[in-house]
Write a protein that holds these residues in place. Structure first.
Motif, short mmCIF file in Angstrom:
data_model
loop_
_atom_site.label_atom_id
_atom_site.label_comp_id
_atom_site.label_asym_id
_atom_site.label_seq_id
_atom_site.Cartn_x
_atom_site.Cartn_y
_atom_site.Cartn_z
N LEU A 1 37.74 44.36 42.06
CA LEU A 1 38.80 45.14 41.41
C LEU A 1 40.03 45.26 42.31
CD1 LEU A 1 36.51 47.86 39.85
CD2 LEU A 1 37.94 46.24 38.56
N ARG A 2 39.79 45.47 43.59
CA ARG A 2 40.90 45.59 44.56
C ARG A 2 41.70 44.29 44.60
NH1 ARG A 2 40.76 45.26 50.79
NH2 ARG A 2 39.11 43.83 50.25
N LEU B 1 36.40 40.89 34.03
CA LEU B 1 36.67 41.60 35.28
C LEU B 1 35.43 42.29 35.84
CD1 LEU B 1 38.78 42.32 37.40
CD2 LEU B 1 39.40 44.31 36.01
N ASP C 1 39.42 52.26 31.85
CA ASP C 1 39.49 50.95 31.19
C ASP C 1 40.85 50.83 30.50
OD1 ASP C 1 39.35 52.19 28.65
OD2 ASP C 1 37.41 51.34 28.15
N PRO C 2 41.14 49.72 29.85
CA PRO C 2 42.47 49.55 29.23
C PRO C 2 42.83 50.58 28.17
CG PRO C 2 41.39 47.43 29.46
CD PRO C 2 40.37 48.47 29.81
N ALA D 1 41.98 42.14 42.28
CA ALA D 1 42.68 41.99 40.99
C ALA D 1 43.80 43.00 40.84
CB ALA D 1 41.68 42.14 39.84
N HIS D 2 43.99 43.85 41.86
CA HIS D 2 45.01 44.90 41.83
C HIS D 2 44.81 45.87 40.68
CE1 HIS D 2 47.05 42.74 45.01
NE2 HIS D 2 46.97 41.65 44.27
N TYR D 3 43.53 46.09 40.33
CA TYR D 3 43.23 47.03 39.25
C TYR D 3 43.30 48.45 39.82
CZ TYR D 3 41.68 48.49 34.72
OH TYR D 3 41.65 49.05 33.47
N LEU E 1 37.94 54.84 37.77
CA LEU E 1 39.04 54.09 37.18
C LEU E 1 39.00 54.30 35.68
CD1 LEU E 1 37.97 50.42 36.74
CD2 LEU E 1 36.61 51.93 38.17
N PHE F 1 38.34 42.92 30.01
CA PHE F 1 38.07 43.90 31.07
C PHE F 1 36.59 43.97 31.39
CE2 PHE F 1 36.87 48.23 32.30
CZ PHE F 1 37.58 48.35 33.49
#
Length: 162
Positions: A98-99, A33, A121-122, A101-103, A119, A29
């Motif tokens: 990010l957009r 990313l 993180d994981p 990557a569909h995050y 947003l 991430f």
């Protein structure tokens, strides 16, 4: 009576160190990313990442949190880490990345003094990615005090920076 102490104006927040449950997932991430550089690893339990070769902006570790669930939302603790981008265009680049990557985002706001993307993180650690407007553009009241606000961020306008 002694004068009230004030932190020196040049003081800054140096880094954040996050407990994560899966170090490799977090490195994917933050490095793959978001684009931070891996600076060093401490064995298999900790890593330090940064921008521009700094020793570290973000520490990641599993010392107490390996395979643990995210911290409860309704508990005391960190609300979010704010990462400042140097320009509006830089914020547009990471938004587009990010957009594409569909995050998922949890929000996007114009605060008058800054524009921000929100947003998680994981591990559900909150992140604010933002840029500051120049100080001479910050909204102020009649007394000259900063008047921040929260309005929806115009994402179409942001993307025009690309």
């Amino acid at each position: 009576m002694e004068a009230t102490y004030r932190v020196p104006a040049q003081t800054r927040i140096g880094h954040v160190h996050l407990k994560v449950s899966d170090l490799q997932r977090s490195l994917s991430f933050y490095c793959d990313l978001l684009g931070f550089d891996l600076i060093t690893m401490y064995g298999t339990q900790a890593a330090f990442v940064s921008a521009g070769g700094y020793h570290h902006h973000i520490g990641l570790n599993t010392w107490y949190s390996k395979d643990a669930p995210p911290a409860p939302v309704h508990a005391a603790g960190l609300f979010h880490v704010a990462i400042v981008y140097p320009t509006r265009r830089d914020l547009a680049v990471i938004f587009d990345r990010l957009r594409n990557a569909h995050y998922p985002f949890s929000g996007a706001s114009d605060h008058g003094v800054s524009e921000a993307l929100y947003l998680n993180d994981p591990d559900e650690n909150g992140l604010e990615l933002y840029w500051d407007r120049p100080m001479d553009q910050w909204p102020r009241n009649e007394a000259g005090n900063i008047e921040m606000y929260t309005r929806p961020l115009n994402l179409e306008s942001l993307l025009k920076e690309l």
